[in-house]
Write a protein that holds these residues in place. Structure first.
Motif, PDB file in Angstrom:
ATOM      1  N   VAL A   2      54.775 -62.769 -59.673  1.00  0.00           N
ATOM      2  CA  VAL A   2      54.798 -61.959 -58.106  1.00  0.00           C
ATOM      3  C   VAL A   2      54.708 -60.495 -58.464  1.00  0.00           C
ATOM      4  CG1 VAL A   2      56.584 -61.304 -56.428  1.00  0.00           C
ATOM      5  CG2 VAL A   2      56.607 -63.856 -57.420  1.00  0.00           C
ATOM      6  N   ALA A   3      53.925 -59.962 -57.751  1.00  0.00           N
ATOM      7  CA  ALA A   3      53.562 -58.562 -57.783  1.00  0.00           C
ATOM      8  C   ALA A   3      54.902 -57.728 -57.358  1.00  0.00           C
ATOM      9  CB  ALA A   3      52.387 -58.081 -56.876  1.00  0.00           C
ATOM     10  N   VAL A   4      55.117 -56.515 -58.018  1.00  0.00           N
ATOM     11  CA  VAL A   4      56.152 -55.667 -57.838  1.00  0.00           C
ATOM     12  C   VAL A   4      55.726 -54.625 -57.006  1.00  0.00           C
ATOM     13  CG1 VAL A   4      58.050 -54.246 -58.933  1.00  0.00           C
ATOM     14  CG2 VAL A   4      57.298 -56.339 -60.022  1.00  0.00           C
ATOM     15  N   MET A   5      56.501 -54.133 -56.109  1.00  0.00           N
ATOM     16  CA  MET A   5      56.581 -53.019 -55.081  1.00  0.00           C
ATOM     17  C   MET A   5      57.802 -52.133 -55.389  1.00  0.00           C
ATOM     18  SD  MET A   5      55.120 -54.911 -51.638  1.00  0.00           S
ATOM     19  CE  MET A   5      54.571 -53.225 -50.889  1.00  0.00           C
ATOM     20  N   SER A 149      51.613 -43.015 -54.594  1.00  0.00           N
ATOM     21  CA  SER A 149      51.727 -41.720 -55.277  1.00  0.00           C
ATOM     22  C   SER A 149      52.377 -42.059 -56.626  1.00  0.00           C
ATOM     23  CB  SER A 149      52.806 -40.892 -54.393  1.00  0.00           C
ATOM     24  OG  SER A 149      52.054 -40.815 -53.183  1.00  0.00           O
ATOM     25  N   HIS A 150      53.226 -43.020 -56.727  1.00  0.00           N
ATOM     26  CA  HIS A 150      54.037 -43.052 -57.960  1.00  0.00           C
ATOM     27  C   HIS A 150      53.920 -44.464 -58.760  1.00  0.00           C
ATOM     28  CE1 HIS A 150      56.010 -39.438 -56.942  1.00  0.00           C
ATOM     29  NE2 HIS A 150      56.128 -39.822 -55.679  1.00  0.00           N
ATOM     30  N   GLY A 151      53.137 -45.444 -58.050  1.00  0.00           N
ATOM     31  CA  GLY A 151      53.084 -46.823 -58.695  1.00  0.00           C
ATOM     32  C   GLY A 151      54.218 -47.744 -58.356  1.00  0.00           C
ATOM     33  N   PRO A 152      53.694 -48.971 -58.577  1.00  0.00           N
ATOM     34  CA  PRO A 152      54.525 -50.102 -58.131  1.00  0.00           C
ATOM     35  C   PRO A 152      55.910 -50.303 -58.611  1.00  0.00           C
ATOM     36  CG  PRO A 152      52.971 -51.089 -59.711  1.00  0.00           C
ATOM     37  CD  PRO A 152      52.546 -49.415 -59.466  1.00  0.00           C
ATOM     38  N   ASP A 153      56.327 -49.561 -59.610  1.00  0.00           N
ATOM     39  CA  ASP A 153      57.697 -49.624 -60.320  1.00  0.00           C
ATOM     40  C   ASP A 153      58.517 -48.518 -59.984  1.00  0.00           C
ATOM     41  OD1 ASP A 153      56.931 -51.991 -61.702  1.00  0.00           O
ATOM     42  OD2 ASP A 153      55.817 -50.898 -63.365  1.00  0.00           O
ATOM     43  N   ALA A 154      57.942 -47.782 -59.021  1.00  0.00           N
ATOM     44  CA  ALA A 154      58.947 -46.537 -58.582  1.00  0.00           C
ATOM     45  C   ALA A 154      59.965 -46.946 -57.862  1.00  0.00           C
ATOM     46  CB  ALA A 154      57.887 -45.598 -57.936  1.00  0.00           C
ATOM     47  N   THR A 196      58.325 -57.210 -52.419  1.00  0.00           N
ATOM     48  CA  THR A 196      57.224 -57.786 -52.959  1.00  0.00           C
ATOM     49  C   THR A 196      56.361 -58.184 -51.873  1.00  0.00           C
ATOM     50  OG1 THR A 196      57.768 -60.206 -53.045  1.00  0.00           O
ATOM     51  CG2 THR A 196      58.830 -58.785 -54.684  1.00  0.00           C
ATOM     52  N   PRO A 197      55.039 -58.764 -51.997  1.00  0.00           N
ATOM     53  CA  PRO A 197      54.115 -59.185 -51.044  1.00  0.00           C
ATOM     54  C   PRO A 197      54.562 -60.460 -50.497  1.00  0.00           C
ATOM     55  CG  PRO A 197      52.780 -58.344 -53.028  1.00  0.00           C
ATOM     56  CD  PRO A 197      54.233 -58.303 -53.544  1.00  0.00           C
ATOM     57  N   GLU A 198      55.433 -61.151 -51.114  1.00  0.00           N
ATOM     58  CA  GLU A 198      55.923 -62.683 -50.689  1.00  0.00           C
ATOM     59  C   GLU A 198      57.347 -62.538 -49.811  1.00  0.00           C
ATOM     60  OE1 GLU A 198      54.632 -62.364 -53.789  1.00  0.00           O
ATOM     61  OE2 GLU A 198      52.645 -63.288 -53.506  1.00  0.00           O
ATOM     62  N   ARG A 199      58.113 -61.682 -50.423  1.00  0.00           N
ATOM     63  CA  ARG A 199      59.432 -61.364 -50.103  1.00  0.00           C
ATOM     64  C   ARG A 199      60.385 -60.159 -50.304  1.00  0.00           C
ATOM     65  NH1 ARG A 199      59.387 -65.531 -53.464  1.00  0.00           N
ATOM     66  NH2 ARG A 199      58.726 -67.196 -51.674  1.00  0.00           N
TER      67      ARG A 199
END
Length: 236
Positions: A2-5, A149-154, A196-199
């Motif tokens: 799962v991609a992280v936001m 601006s700061h990336g998905p782990d911000a 995340t893109p899913e939930r």
């Protein structure tokens, strides 16, 4: 995988003078933190400074700006953004009135049991549905801005108000708005949501780092099962 936001840390403002007086402040000007609230804001800064956040986004109201100031003092390089869409619900004619008085109004029962149908009376009075829609839109747009601006782990801080935060949590959990009064967030508590893109994932809810809010407290509402509109004053 799962991609992280970005993770949003939702902070309810510290205890205000209106909270202490059991008044529904709404958007009335000049509502500041009381001494307890200022202490809470200082402790919050110590909790959050070690993360650290990529940005601080706050409601324009004084009690929220005072809540984040110690954090900004500790982290002077963190940018501050004012976001109108996470301002307090516009309670119309209810603003400035005692919670105990409002509990006798017919609308109180609607707000408790069927808030998706509630519209606050008077000029500028807002519906609970409109409140939730603007707040959720704001958070999701800030997620995209922070990621760019700061990336998905911000992670970043959003300082807002009790009913606003409860409505955002309800959306994240897929709860109908009519159930959002089952959620409680005390003054200066931390609620964290990772999108995340899913939930979304609810990581913290109303965390104050203390168990004081579990103690029995005097409630100014008409019935023990009622939620306090505006969020209440927290533990004594």
């Amino acid at each position: 995988m799962v991609a992280v936001m970005p993770t949003v840390i939702l902070v309810r403002h510290g205890r205000s003078t209106a909270n202490a007086e059991k008044v529904l402040a709404g958007r009335l000007p000049g509502v500041a933190l009381d001494e307890t609230g200022r202490d809470q804001a200082g402790a919050l800064a110590a909790r959050l400074a070690g993360l650290p956040p990529a940005a601080v986004v706050t409601s324009p109201l004084q009690r929220c700006r005072e809540t984040v100031q110690p954090l900004l003092d500790a982290l002077p390089d963190v940018p501050l953004h004012i976001e109108e869409r996470i301002s307090e619900c516009a309670y119309g004619d209810w603003s400035g009135r005692k919670i105990a008085e409002l509990a006798d109004e017919p609308l109180w029962g609607v707000v408790q049991r069927y808030p998706s149908a509630a519209v606050f009376p008077g000029e500028g009075g807002e519906s609970v549905r409109a409140m939730q829609a603007r707040a959720v839109d704001a958070v999701r747009e800030w997620n995209a801005r922070i990621e760019e601006s700061h990336g998905p782990d911000a992670l970043y801080v959003v300082c807002s108000h009790g009913d606003i935060i409860k409505s955002i949590v309800a959306d994240a959990l897929g709860m109908h708005l009519d159930l959002f009064q089952r959620i409680a967030v005390d003054p200066c508590s931390v609620t964290a949501i990772r999108y995340t893109p899913e939930r979304p994932f609810l990581l913290r809810l109303g965390d104050t780092g203390s168990l004081d809010s579990l103690r029995p407290r005097e409630r100014p509402t008409a019935a023990p099962g009622d939620a306090e509109v505006g969020g209440g004053a927290g533990a004594p």
